[in-house]
Write an enzyme that holds these catalytic residues in place. Structure first.
Site, mmCIF file in Angstrom:
data_model
loop_
_atom_site.group_PDB
_atom_site.id
_atom_site.type_symbol
_atom_site.label_atom_id
_atom_site.label_comp_id
_atom_site.label_asym_id
_atom_site.label_seq_id
_atom_site.Cartn_x
_atom_site.Cartn_y
_atom_site.Cartn_z
ATOM 1 N N GLY A 38 0.800 -1.229 0.000
ATOM 2 C CA GLY A 38 0.000 0.000 0.000
ATOM 3 C C GLY A 38 0.826 1.269 0.000
ATOM 4 O O GLY A 38 0.505 2.224 -0.711
ATOM 5 N N CYS A 186 -2.419 -4.706 8.126
ATOM 6 C CA CYS A 186 -3.623 -4.571 7.320
ATOM 7 C C CYS A 186 -4.291 -5.907 7.024
ATOM 8 O O CYS A 186 -5.469 -5.963 6.697
ATOM 9 C CB CYS A 186 -3.292 -3.870 6.011
ATOM 10 S SG CYS A 186 -2.617 -2.232 6.276
#
Ligand code: ZN
Length: 256
Positions: A38, A186
């Site tokens: 990300g 995450c």
């Protein structure tokens, strides 16, 4: 720079603070990006389009469908491929002038040490404390600037540890290592997609500023972002004289 480069980087060259000299620093820079997820996706994209000459992209992970919500370096046809290789191919499509080395492995030990030593600057785009501390230790040892980002749920943070300077804190000065820290990433908690874009792009901005030697970096400051309210908090941070990782930093030579 040739005519094509003058055209490609014209909007940088037009900036007084950068000009041709700053752009040439990007072209000759070697940057290590650890993590092609990300944060690493937007960070590596901007470093590449900005013309950084040499990028090493390290990640031992495989692209999964659940990554595509936020890891913008990877597309649906990349599912199942190593992120480092998928990222390298995508970066080549944006700017074939940037030489990207894909390392499909978890850099640690001697490999991490060598990769940090070979870089002008390091971006920590990982999602676990163990790796963050290992990267920090290598950056302290080789006195390389470290641009660190993190994002979880709706909360992001970004800072710079400019370890070329004796008075700059290291990552460990702020976040002492503790074995009992629960792994929060995450994979188990979720993250708001544009948050990683915001933080990753800021990492790229700090990296480019450091490479060009312009402005004032985030060294000595930690920025926190709460996307729910879009409030930024800036915290001044100091070097911990008792930090077990960097207290003997003066003994390490600053690389040319
Ligand atoms: Zn320290």
């Amino acid at each position: 720079m040739n005519d094509q480069q003058l055209l490609r980087y014209a909007r940088h060259i037009l900036l007084d603070e950068l000009g041709i000299e700053g752009q040439e620093r990007f072209l000759s820079a070697r940057v290590l990006v650890v993590g092609a997820g990300g944060l690493g996706s937007p960070a590596a994209l901007y470093l590449t389009t900005a013309g950084v000459g040499d990028i090493t992209l390290a990640d031992d992970d495989i692209v999964e469908l659940s990554n595509l919500q936020r890891q913008i370096l990877h597309v649906e046809s990349s599912v199942g491929r190593p992120k480092a290789e998928s990222g390298r191919d995508m970066l080549a499509a944006f700017n074939p002038e940037t030489h990207v080395t894909a390392r499909v492995e978890r850099l640690d030990g001697v490999k991490l040490d060598e990769a940090v030593a070979a870089a002008d600057l390091v971006l920590d785009c990982t999602d676990n404390f163990k790796t963050r501390h290992a990267i920090n230790r290598a950056c302290v040892h080789h006195r390389k600037p470290l641009v660190s980002g993190a994002a979880i749920r709706f909360d992001g943070q970004v800072s710079v540890y400019d370890l070329r300077h004796d008075d700059a804190p290291c990552y460990h000065c702020l976040f002492p290592e503790a074995d009992d820290v629960e792994a929060v990433n995450c994979a188990t908690t979720g993250v708001f997609a544009p948050l990683v874009g915001i933080i990753g792009a800021m990492q790229a901005a700090e990296a480019l500023k450091l490479l060009a030697g312009i402005g004032e970096s985030l060294s000595g400051r930690l920025l926190w972002l709460d996307v729910r309210t879009m409030q930024w908090r800036s915290v001044n941070v100091r070097r911990d004289p008792e930090c077990e990782v960097c207290k003997d930093r003066e003994h390490h030579a600053v690389a040319a």
